[in-house]
Design a protein around this motif. Structure first.
Motif, PDB file in Angstrom:
ATOM      1  N   ASP A 188       0.788  -1.123   0.066  1.00  0.00           N
ATOM      2  CA  ASP A 188       0.095   0.128   0.062  1.00  0.00           C
ATOM      3  C   ASP A 188       0.945   1.384  -0.047  1.00  0.00           C
ATOM      4  O   ASP A 188       0.207   2.273   0.113  1.00  0.00           O
ATOM      5  N   PHE A 189       2.202   1.141  -0.294  1.00  0.00           N
ATOM      6  CA  PHE A 189       3.011   2.340  -0.278  1.00  0.00           C
ATOM      7  C   PHE A 189       2.728   3.073  -1.962  1.00  0.00           C
ATOM      8  O   PHE A 189       2.576   2.347  -2.815  1.00  0.00           O
ATOM      9  N   VAL A 190       2.289   4.306  -1.612  1.00  0.00           N
ATOM     10  CA  VAL A 190       2.263   5.145  -2.963  1.00  0.00           C
ATOM     11  C   VAL A 190       3.278   6.114  -3.048  1.00  0.00           C
ATOM     12  O   VAL A 190       3.187   7.080  -2.147  1.00  0.00           O
ATOM     13  N   GLY A 395       2.384  11.381  -2.470  1.00  0.00           N
ATOM     14  CA  GLY A 395       2.288  10.054  -1.650  1.00  0.00           C
ATOM     15  C   GLY A 395       0.919   9.970  -1.113  1.00  0.00           C
ATOM     16  O   GLY A 395       0.741   8.965  -0.331  1.00  0.00           O
ATOM     17  N   VAL A 396       0.000  10.905  -1.633  1.00  0.00           N
ATOM     18  CA  VAL A 396      -1.372  10.685  -1.067  1.00  0.00           C
ATOM     19  C   VAL A 396      -2.317   9.842  -1.900  1.00  0.00           C
ATOM     20  O   VAL A 396      -1.974   9.378  -3.010  1.00  0.00           O
ATOM     21  N   ASP A 397      -3.607   9.592  -1.534  1.00  0.00           N
ATOM     22  CA  ASP A 397      -4.484   8.905  -2.102  1.00  0.00           C
ATOM     23  C   ASP A 397      -4.715   9.345  -3.447  1.00  0.00           C
ATOM     24  O   ASP A 397      -5.379  10.429  -3.738  1.00  0.00           O
ATOM     25  N   LEU A 398      -4.636   8.531  -4.537  1.00  0.00           N
ATOM     26  CA  LEU A 398      -4.971   8.797  -5.976  1.00  0.00           C
ATOM     27  C   LEU A 398      -6.088   8.258  -6.282  1.00  0.00           C
ATOM     28  O   LEU A 398      -6.613   9.053  -7.536  1.00  0.00           O
ATOM     29  N   ARG A 399      -6.669   7.655  -5.508  1.00  0.00           N
ATOM     30  CA  ARG A 399      -8.183   7.261  -5.881  1.00  0.00           C
ATOM     31  C   ARG A 399      -9.091   8.297  -6.259  1.00  0.00           C
ATOM     32  O   ARG A 399      -9.732   8.401  -7.076  1.00  0.00           O
ATOM     33  N   ILE A 429       0.509   1.845  -6.238  1.00  0.00           N
ATOM     34  CA  ILE A 429      -0.179   2.501  -7.446  1.00  0.00           C
ATOM     35  C   ILE A 429      -1.138   1.650  -8.139  1.00  0.00           C
ATOM     36  O   ILE A 429      -2.410   2.052  -8.253  1.00  0.00           O
ATOM     37  N   VAL A 430      -0.723   0.565  -8.624  1.00  0.00           N
ATOM     38  CA  VAL A 430      -1.653  -0.168  -9.319  1.00  0.00           C
ATOM     39  C   VAL A 430      -2.678  -0.776  -8.569  1.00  0.00           C
ATOM     40  O   VAL A 430      -3.753  -0.989  -9.227  1.00  0.00           O
ATOM     41  N   ARG A 431      -2.412  -1.029  -7.283  1.00  0.00           N
ATOM     42  CA  ARG A 431      -3.523  -1.689  -6.503  1.00  0.00           C
ATOM     43  C   ARG A 431      -4.566  -0.353  -6.260  1.00  0.00           C
ATOM     44  O   ARG A 431      -5.591  -0.686  -6.147  1.00  0.00           O
ATOM     45  N   GLN A 432      -4.373   0.821  -6.083  1.00  0.00           N
ATOM     46  CA  GLN A 432      -5.157   1.856  -5.713  1.00  0.00           C
ATOM     47  C   GLN A 432      -6.127   1.925  -7.204  1.00  0.00           C
ATOM     48  O   GLN A 432      -7.161   2.233  -7.124  1.00  0.00           O
TER      49      GLN A 432
END
Length: 517
Positions: A188-190, A395-399, A429-432
């Motif tokens: 979960d690191f972005v 590094g914050v939420d891209l969603r 990132i791919v996970r988000q």
């Protein structure tokens, strides 16, 4: 009477075989042959033939372990095996080229199986030669002999290991995290999306101190046959700091780098560590009035602990903790270190595992603007190197950004140089992206790859398309997103967002876009 005697002998022999045969084992634990095929003919054939030879040699090693003498025919078989192993080993580089253009997951599985086969061949040729020469030692004798051998480095300071450490390192390298994308599926690191500083030391001469750093000690850029590219060696010493040219850190940012080690052993000091300091000054101290630091252990036993210590307003700090973290194997295998600072919160990952998550580690905002490194408690034969230091804002939420704005652009999805192989630490990132697609099944995305300007235009165009397709393949294969919801394209180097003449600018230009369609 004679028949009765013979029958008794046969019966007795059968009983002995029943008890002895199950215990007929070689002197090393047997490697497991892969159960499934990759689906690439050259790879599957290489793996099969490697383990066929391995099984043959392993059988004779088992005879030696029980003291059974080898016959002339056995020696002939071993001699033939050595020739076959040599020929097969030389074909490995050609097989790797067959992976080009394959999906990321298939490439990962193929690489893992090739490495297992190469490990089997390495054992086979070493053991076959020892058996032929009558020099096959017991496993216990080998371990005792290896423990007595001290690590060494040559005059060029290239990482070299002695027998025991080399054997351990190669075993770990053969299972390199880059070969196992799926274990990062929950990572979960972005990383931040605005590069503030990047250095892979490619612009520095070997033997020089890197041009974008400062120190009160000594260090140099080196090359090694153990890892690609240039690496920066930090020399250990009391109050020695290495300071990259970073002078203004925002409230939200990420720090990433790769680590290479050499000469470590079970005798490495329990205090050996690589320390990252976030400071209020660029002086050669932790800080004047404020600092926060994380010390990553490189000790080679299970007692490693990550030290988290903060210090604000000259009054010490609320936190000086030691978090248990057995990362002894990881530090031998070029680990990727990732740190995320989101206002007061600090998190740290070693490879795919999050070891630190402290909500109020940064007690005061907007006072820590500098980054420093140090290494401690190393012997002269022990070395620590870093590469690919990247500091990026965000590094914050891209969603939320993808949902609200309909597109995002990120340079946080990393690939091997000149390749479409996704580096596993990019899967945060791919996970988000997958979570956005899972939340709203009506969303369709276009994935667009971009490169820097290094290399020919047509090569970069193809590479950008291949990288976009690799991201799609990861979404489909790992996160089970329907391929019909994803399209891909590549623009090569035609749409730069920064200067391609600097390392920072190139890092910014190597990016992937996601656009709702």
């Amino acid at each position: 009477m004679r028949k009765s005697f013979i029958l008794k002998q046969i019966t007795l022999t059968s009983i002995i075989i029943c008890f002895v045969a199950p215990n007929l084992e070689a002197q090393t634990k047997k490697l497991k042959r892969p159960k499934s095929k990759v689906g690439i003919n050259s790879v599957d054939r290489f793996v099969k033939e490697s383990f066929d030879l391995y099984d043959k040699v392993y059988k004779y090693d088992a005879y030696a372990a029980t003291g059974t003498p080898l016959e002339d025919e056995d020696l002939d078989v071993l001699e033939d095996a050595i020739e076959e192993i040599t020929v097969l080993s030389e074909s490995a580089p050609d097989i790797l080229s067959d992976l080009d253009g394959k999906g990321a997951v298939k490439q990962a599985k193929a690489t893992l199986q090739i490495n297992r086969a190469k490990k089997a061949l390495k054992y086979s040729i070493k053991t076959a030669k020892e058996l032929l020469l009558g020099q096959r030692q017991s496993q216990e004798e080998e371990e005792e002999e290896e423990e007595e051998t001290a690590p060494q480095t040559d005059s060029n300071k290239e990482p070299k290991q002695q027998p025991q450490e080399t054997q351990e390192n190669e075993e770990i390298e053969n299972l390199n995290v880059s070969d196992q994308l799926e274990i990062y599926s929950k990572y979960d690191f972005v990383p931040g999306d605005q590069v503030l500083f990047f250095d892979d030391f490619s612009q520095d001469f070997v033997g020089d101190f890197p041009s974008k750093w400062n120190t009160n000690g000594s260090g140099e850029v080196i090359r090694t046959n153990k890892a690609k590219g240039n690496w920066f060696e930090m020399i250990h010493g009391n109050s020695i700091f290495y300071i990259p040219d970073v002078n203004q850190l925002p409230e939200d940012y990420t720090i990433e780098f790769d680590v290479l080690t050499s000469g470590l052993s079970k005798h490495t000091s329990m205090f050996a560590a690589l320390t990252v300091v976030i400071s209020d000054s660029d002086n050669f101290v932790n800080g004047k009035e404020h600092y926060a630091k994380i010390s990553i252990p490189i000790v080679q036993n299970s007692n490693g602990k990550i030290n988290c210590h903060n210090y604000f307003n000259r009054s010490g700090g609320d936190i000086n903790s030691y978090i248990k973290a057995d990362i002894s194997k990881e530090v031998l295998n070029q680990p990727h270190i990732a740190i995320s600072v989101t206002k007061k919160r600090l998190r740290l990952w070693v490879n795919e595992t999050k070891h630190v998550d402290i909500p109020r580690f940064i007690e005061e905002l907007n006072v820590l603007n500098y980054l420093k490194f140090s290494v401690s408690s190393l012997k002269d034969v022990e070395h620590v190197f870093i590469k690919n230091l990247k500091v990026a804002e965000g590094g914050v939420d891209l969603r939320r950004k993808l949902l609200s704005e309909g597109k995002i652009s990120t340079n946080g999805i990393l690939f091997d140089s000149g390749s479409s192989n996704i580096q596993p630490q990019s899967l945060g990132i791919v996970r988000q992206i997958s979570q956005v697609l899972m939340q709203d099944e009506t969303i369709k995305l276009k994935i667009i790859g971009h490169t820097d300007a290094d290399g020919p235009d047509d090569t970069n165009l193809k590479l950008s398309k291949d990288r976009a397709h690799a991201v799609k393949d990861a979404l489909v294969s790992i996160y089970k997103i329907s391929s019909e919801r994803l399209t891909t394209d590549g623009k090569g180097e035609t749409q730069p967002v920064d200067d391609n003449n600097t390392a920072d600018g190139k890092a910014q230009n190597r990016r992937v876009e996601f656009i709702k369609i």
